[in-house]
Design a protein around this motif. Structure first.
Motif, PDB file in Angstrom:
ATOM      1  N   ASP A 190      48.721  29.509  42.044  1.00  6.58           N
ATOM      2  CA  ASP A 190      47.326  29.236  42.276  1.00  6.58           C
ATOM      3  C   ASP A 190      46.885  29.752  43.767  1.00  6.58           C
ATOM      4  O   ASP A 190      45.512  30.430  44.071  1.00  6.58           O
ATOM      5  N   THR A 191      47.783  29.284  44.856  1.00  6.62           N
ATOM      6  CA  THR A 191      47.575  29.717  46.312  1.00  6.62           C
ATOM      7  C   THR A 191      47.405  31.114  46.590  1.00  6.62           C
ATOM      8  O   THR A 191      46.542  31.723  47.072  1.00  6.62           O
ATOM      9  N   HIS A 192      48.222  32.159  45.662  1.00  3.44           N
ATOM     10  CA  HIS A 192      48.256  33.240  45.958  1.00  3.44           C
ATOM     11  C   HIS A 192      46.966  34.179  45.178  1.00  3.44           C
ATOM     12  O   HIS A 192      46.472  35.063  45.704  1.00  3.44           O
ATOM     13  N   CYS A 193      46.840  33.614  43.916  1.00  5.15           N
ATOM     14  CA  CYS A 193      45.694  34.229  43.199  1.00  5.15           C
ATOM     15  C   CYS A 193      44.396  33.882  43.958  1.00  5.15           C
ATOM     16  O   CYS A 193      43.579  34.864  43.841  1.00  5.15           O
TER      17      CYS A 193
ATOM     18  N   ARG B  83      55.388  35.714  32.767  1.00  2.43           N
ATOM     19  CA  ARG B  83      54.032  36.631  32.402  1.00  2.43           C
ATOM     20  C   ARG B  83      53.621  36.379  30.989  1.00  2.43           C
ATOM     21  O   ARG B  83      52.174  36.250  30.589  1.00  2.43           O
ATOM     22  N   ASN B  84      54.489  35.939  30.013  1.00  7.26           N
ATOM     23  CA  ASN B  84      54.190  35.433  28.779  1.00  7.26           C
ATOM     24  C   ASN B  84      53.877  33.936  28.500  1.00  7.26           C
ATOM     25  O   ASN B  84      53.380  33.654  27.499  1.00  7.26           O
ATOM     26  N   ASP B  85      54.198  33.066  29.359  1.00  6.32           N
ATOM     27  CA  ASP B  85      53.734  32.040  29.364  1.00  6.32           C
ATOM     28  C   ASP B  85      52.202  31.637  29.537  1.00  6.32           C
ATOM     29  O   ASP B  85      51.569  32.214  30.308  1.00  6.32           O
ATOM     30  N   PRO B  86      51.547  31.121  28.735  1.00  4.11           N
ATOM     31  CA  PRO B  86      50.168  30.749  28.865  1.00  4.11           C
ATOM     32  C   PRO B  86      49.343  30.455  30.013  1.00  4.11           C
ATOM     33  O   PRO B  86      48.562  31.004  30.423  1.00  4.11           O
ATOM     34  N   ALA B  87      50.142  29.517  30.653  1.00  4.49           N
ATOM     35  CA  ALA B  87      49.264  29.038  32.038  1.00  4.49           C
ATOM     36  C   ALA B  87      49.644  30.163  32.926  1.00  4.49           C
ATOM     37  O   ALA B  87      48.925  30.101  33.619  1.00  4.49           O
ATOM     38  N   VAL B  88      50.767  30.691  33.176  1.00  2.00           N
ATOM     39  CA  VAL B  88      51.073  31.723  34.008  1.00  2.00           C
ATOM     40  C   VAL B  88      49.940  33.108  33.773  1.00  2.00           C
ATOM     41  O   VAL B  88      49.539  33.512  34.528  1.00  2.00           O
ATOM     42  N   ARG B  89      50.146  33.302  32.427  1.00  2.00           N
ATOM     43  CA  ARG B  89      49.192  34.565  32.133  1.00  2.00           C
ATOM     44  C   ARG B  89      47.723  34.294  32.337  1.00  2.00           C
ATOM     45  O   ARG B  89      46.879  35.257  32.983  1.00  2.00           O
ATOM     46  N   GLN B  90      47.380  33.083  32.237  1.00  2.00           N
ATOM     47  CA  GLN B  90      45.837  32.763  32.594  1.00  2.00           C
ATOM     48  C   GLN B  90      45.550  33.031  34.068  1.00  2.00           C
ATOM     49  O   GLN B  90      44.589  33.049  34.308  1.00  2.00           O
ATOM     50  N   ARG B  91      46.529  32.342  34.875  1.00  2.00           N
ATOM     51  CA  ARG B  91      46.131  32.850  36.296  1.00  2.00           C
ATOM     52  C   ARG B  91      46.199  34.236  36.616  1.00  2.00           C
ATOM     53  O   ARG B  91      45.468  34.581  37.686  1.00  2.00           O
ATOM     54  N   VAL B  92      47.018  35.016  36.275  1.00  2.00           N
ATOM     55  CA  VAL B  92      47.028  36.420  36.422  1.00  2.00           C
ATOM     56  C   VAL B  92      45.926  37.235  36.017  1.00  2.00           C
ATOM     57  O   VAL B  92      45.218  37.855  36.597  1.00  2.00           O
ATOM     58  N   GLU B  93      45.465  36.657  34.771  1.00  2.00           N
ATOM     59  CA  GLU B  93      44.018  37.275  34.257  1.00  2.00           C
ATOM     60  C   GLU B  93      43.044  36.639  34.980  1.00  2.00           C
ATOM     61  O   GLU B  93      42.061  37.504  35.196  1.00  2.00           O
ATOM     62  N   ARG B  94      43.144  35.488  35.750  1.00  2.00           N
ATOM     63  CA  ARG B  94      42.144  34.974  36.680  1.00  2.00           C
ATOM     64  C   ARG B  94      41.774  35.977  37.899  1.00  2.00           C
ATOM     65  O   ARG B  94      40.781  36.320  38.323  1.00  2.00           O
ATOM     66  N   VAL B  95      42.893  36.426  38.450  1.00  2.00           N
ATOM     67  CA  VAL B  95      43.074  37.270  39.473  1.00  2.00           C
ATOM     68  C   VAL B  95      42.111  38.328  39.126  1.00  2.00           C
ATOM     69  O   VAL B  95      41.229  38.933  39.692  1.00  2.00           O
ATOM     70  N   GLU B  96      42.538  39.126  38.102  1.00  2.00           N
ATOM     71  CA  GLU B  96      42.141  40.290  37.828  1.00  2.00           C
ATOM     72  C   GLU B  96      40.550  40.291  37.399  1.00  2.00           C
ATOM     73  O   GLU B  96      39.630  40.958  37.805  1.00  2.00           O
ATOM     74  N   GLN B  97      40.180  39.298  36.607  1.00  2.00           N
ATOM     75  CA  GLN B  97      38.656  38.898  36.191  1.00  2.00           C
ATOM     76  C   GLN B  97      38.032  38.621  37.474  1.00  2.00           C
ATOM     77  O   GLN B  97      36.987  38.935  37.701  1.00  2.00           O
ATOM     78  N   GLY B  98      38.338  37.893  38.417  1.00  2.00           N
ATOM     79  CA  GLY B  98      37.944  37.241  39.577  1.00  2.00           C
ATOM     80  C   GLY B  98      37.525  38.696  40.650  1.00  2.00           C
ATOM     81  O   GLY B  98      36.254  38.673  41.018  1.00  2.00           O
ATOM     82  N   CYS B  99      38.527  39.501  40.827  1.00  2.00           N
ATOM     83  CA  CYS B  99      38.285  40.887  41.658  1.00  2.00           C
ATOM     84  C   CYS B  99      37.243  41.646  40.889  1.00  2.00           C
ATOM     85  O   CYS B  99      36.452  42.429  41.319  1.00  2.00           O
ATOM     86  N   ILE B 100      37.358  41.801  39.463  1.00  2.00           N
ATOM     87  CA  ILE B 100      36.447  42.401  38.785  1.00  2.00           C
ATOM     88  C   ILE B 100      35.106  42.021  38.893  1.00  2.00           C
ATOM     89  O   ILE B 100      34.111  43.042  39.196  1.00  2.00           O
ATOM     90  N   ALA B 101      34.922  40.642  38.604  1.00  2.00           N
ATOM     91  CA  ALA B 101      33.521  40.144  38.790  1.00  2.00           C
ATOM     92  C   ALA B 101      32.801  40.518  40.122  1.00  2.00           C
ATOM     93  O   ALA B 101      31.765  40.606  40.420  1.00  2.00           O
ATOM     94  N   ALA B 102      33.928  40.259  41.165  1.00  2.00           N
ATOM     95  CA  ALA B 102      33.317  40.426  42.675  1.00  2.00           C
ATOM     96  C   ALA B 102      32.708  42.085  42.963  1.00  2.00           C
ATOM     97  O   ALA B 102      31.559  42.153  43.414  1.00  2.00           O
TER      98      ALA B 102
END
Length: 212
Positions: free
Chosen positions: A74-77, A125-144
């Protein structure tokens, strides 16, 4: 092992720190252990030892290894997404925005290479909670970047999101490749190459009010 930061033990007891400072210290120790050993091989004992605290102190802040790992993510994302948002808000020059967004990824891998590996090269990366955070990074950057493309070009959100995902993907993949390859190309040159490639595509879409 040597204790991390200012939480070293004194006379057999860990130095008392404010809760926020202790949490930061524990996260730093955990990052070193996770990067060195991977999530599965890392143990809470190792993290406590690295931080110079007892396991009960560690468990006061994080109930388990997964909660500690997710707190680190969370901190790094949040930091990566904030860097890209800053790149979009820092100037009205779209060419510089593209350069700044690419630079955000290269700065992160250059100065925070352990954090980058933790987020993008996780053995979870295949853990749902971890994958959700990695995807959140990508989606957050894409949204900006999407919002900037829409406001400047007037293309539809679907088109803007596709363009933004291409820019984010290029920056992330190139930065990861640069790091894995041992930084063979000077950082400033690497950033300029990727930014030039991305800008030549983005620049083909005229600003609102201009003819194509």
């Amino acid at each position: 092992m040597t204790a991390v930061g200012n939480g070293a033990q004194t006379a057999g007891r860990p130095t008392r720190l404010p809760r926020s400072a202790r949490r930061k210290q524990l996260l730093a120790a955990a990052q070193e252990v996770f990067v060195a050993q991977g999530y599965h091989a890392a143990a809470m004992d190792d993290i406590a030892e690295r931080a110079g605290v007892s396991k009960p102190v560690l468990y006061q802040h994080f109930p388990g290894k997964m909660e500690l790992y997710l707190a680190l993510l969370d901190t790094h994302c949040d930091a990566i997404v904030a860097k890209v948002h800053d790149a979009m808000r820092g100037t009205n020059d779209n060419k510089e925005r593209v350069s700044a967004s690419v630079r955000a990824y290269f700065d992160f891998v250059d100065h925070e290479s352990e954090a980058f590996r933790l987020v993008f090269e996780s053995d979870l990366r295949n853990d749902p909670a971890v994958r959700q955070r990695v995807e959140r990074v990508e989606q957050g950057c894409i949204a900006a970047i999407t919002d900037t493309i829409i406001s400047d070009t007037g293309v539809s959100r679907a088109h803007a999101e596709l363009l933004a995902s291409g820019l984010v993907g290029a920056a992330e993949t190139a930065a990861q490749f640069w790091l894995a390859g041992g930084r063979q190309v000077p950082k400033a040159e690497a950033e300029a190459l990727v930014a030039a490639l991305s800008w030549r595509g983005i620049a083909s879409f005229p600003l609102q009010g201009e003819s194509a």
